[in-house]
Design an enzyme around this catalytic site. Sequence first.
Site, mmCIF file in Angstrom:
data_model
loop_
_atom_site.group_PDB
_atom_site.id
_atom_site.type_symbol
_atom_site.label_atom_id
_atom_site.label_comp_id
_atom_site.label_asym_id
_atom_site.label_seq_id
_atom_site.Cartn_x
_atom_site.Cartn_y
_atom_site.Cartn_z
ATOM 1 N N ARG A 52 55.556 39.810 40.894
ATOM 2 C CA ARG A 52 55.680 40.222 42.087
ATOM 3 C C ARG A 52 57.261 40.509 42.574
ATOM 4 O O ARG A 52 57.931 39.494 42.764
ATOM 5 C CB ARG A 52 55.047 39.471 43.435
ATOM 6 N N ASP A 103 60.357 41.645 44.263
ATOM 7 C CA ASP A 103 60.804 41.516 45.620
ATOM 8 C C ASP A 103 61.115 43.081 46.389
ATOM 9 O O ASP A 103 61.453 43.953 45.484
ATOM 10 C CB ASP A 103 61.981 40.599 45.810
ATOM 11 N N TYR A 138 65.131 40.750 32.830
ATOM 12 C CA TYR A 138 65.475 41.298 34.131
ATOM 13 C C TYR A 138 66.803 41.624 33.743
ATOM 14 O O TYR A 138 67.672 40.839 33.052
ATOM 15 C CB TYR A 138 65.587 40.364 35.158
ATOM 16 N N ARG A 164 68.204 36.660 41.289
ATOM 17 C CA ARG A 164 69.177 36.968 42.250
ATOM 18 C C ARG A 164 70.047 35.905 42.667
ATOM 19 O O ARG A 164 71.588 36.076 42.775
ATOM 20 C CB ARG A 164 68.720 37.701 43.445
#
Length: 245
Positions: free
Chosen positions: A50, A52, A110, A197
């Site tokens: 999922r 963001d 990522y 992040r």
Amino acid sequence: MKNFKFLLEYDGSRYHGWQRQSEENTIQGKLEHVLGQMCGKETEVIGAGRTDSGVHAKGMVANAWLDTEMDCGEIRDYMNRYLPDDIAVREVREASDRFHARYNVTGKTYRYTCQDGAVKSVFDRKYCVRLDKRPDMAKMLKVAELLKGEHDFRNFCGNPRVKKSTVRNVDSIEIKREGGYLYFTFHGNGFLQNMVRIMVGVLLEAGYGNITPEEVQESLTGFVRQKAGPTAPAAGLCLTGVDYN
């Protein structure tokens, strides 16, 4: 009914993340709407994760059970015809009955992109974060070594009420600078909400000399969320790949 596997890419700028929400614009919602029209009934799309709000993807994987006579190429072409321009289906394949895009994941990659060159970027501004000053690479690499490996990343999670295990294994963190851009690449067996992040925020603060390696080590073993560091903006983050056995 057949199980199909999708390879997707999307610009998350105008979406409230992946997960379907009744009153918000989401990636899952758009996909389910188009496939529902194609099949003539409600269709659930299962994503590998999922992402963001505001986060992008070049290698998201999903699956869905479809009642259709179309082949894989026809499904791909139909979806790309009716999806908005900021979502694309790169590939459709028939999958085994046991394939589940989320439960079968063994790893994810990522990439987070910053720009610290002398001249700001115009055309990449939605996909990178402009830094006001240049962080020290050696300091960031030192802290990256601390973050690698298996740790309890509860202090690197954006959801303070998470009830599931917060232990994750981050086996690779690469940081490189090219042509005025700074790239952070993370690979692990899974990531918590906002975890990448927050790790980027910690690395940048370390590069600015605002966080010491000792404080980062404490954030991996302590219980105070504030010690982990700030959460970097969503715009710089992109899911680039999902691994399966």
